[in-house]
Scaffold this active site. Structure first.
Site: not given
Ligand code: AR6
Length: 168
Positions: A8, A22, A32, A119
């Site tokens: 994490d 975002n 996020d 995304y």
């Molecule tokens: N630590 C590390 N990695 C993580 C964690 C964490 N605590 N939580 C999730 N991941 P995403 P995006 C991973 O969806 O695709 C948000 O709502 C997850 O498994 O967080 O860039 C923003 O506000 C994945 O591999 O980001 C935007 O609206 C990676 O982080 C949107 O999501 C990215 O997943 C951005 O989407």
């Protein structure tokens, strides 16, 4: 030195962690949401003063309650099939995050897999971009951490890094 870990990102003790935000910079789900929850509500107050962030760009805030001193917020592209500048925009996210980090004297930095969650960016292609840019900046940081959120993603990152080092 590039380290691939499964963790994490909010728990990492580094100079800066990168947030996959975002364009509003006002929080969301995924990484996020986890970062805002761990940093505390004062992060949202601070983000309100930043006037958002365009896709591919990066902005810095303090880490507040996080163990990390700073947060670099970047906005990845939404995957729309690959013909909408997704690759250059994702490359820009990593490069601009590194440039902001260098500007503020960051020596250790951790990245999530930007755009590869909500995304929808295909995981292998996003890992190739992430690790290629990390290799470009490898010599300018003490630690660059690719923070994966599952063992499966970490395994993918390890095999992509291995093949990139061979072709370097
Ligand atoms: N630590 C590390 N990695 C993580 C964690 C964490 N605590 N939580 C999730 N991941 P995403 P995006 C991973 O969806 O695709 C948000 O709502 C997850 O498994 O967080 O860039 C923003 O506000 C994945 O591999 O980001 C935007 O609206 C990676 O982080 C949107 O999501 C990215 O997943 C951005 O989407």
């Amino acid at each position: 030195m590039i380290e691939i870990v499964c963790a994490d990102i909010t728990t990492l003790e580094v100079d800066a962690i990168v947030n996959a935000a975002n364009t509003s910079l006002l929080g969301g789900g995924g990484v996020d949401g986890a970062i805002h929850a761990a940093a505390g509500p004062v992060l949202l107050d601070y983000c309100r003063t930043l006037d958002g962030c365009r896709s591919g760009e990066a902005k810095l805030t303090p880490g507040f309650d996080l163990p990390a001193r700073r947060i670099i917020h970047t906005v990845g592209p939404v995957w729309k099939g690959g013909g909408h500048y997704e690759a250059p925009l994702l490359t820009a996210c990593y490069r601009n995050s590194f440039e902001v980090a260098l500007h503020y004297g960051v020596r250790s930095i951790a990245f999530p897999a930007i755009s590869s969650g909500v995304y929808g960016y295909p995981k292998e292609q996003s890992a190739e971009i992430a690790l290629s840019v990390m290799l470009e900046y490898e010599d300018r940081f003490e630690r660059i951490i690719a923070c994966c959120f599952s063992d499966r993603d970490a395994g993918l990152y390890r095999s992509v890094l291995k093949s990139l080092r061979v072709t370097q």
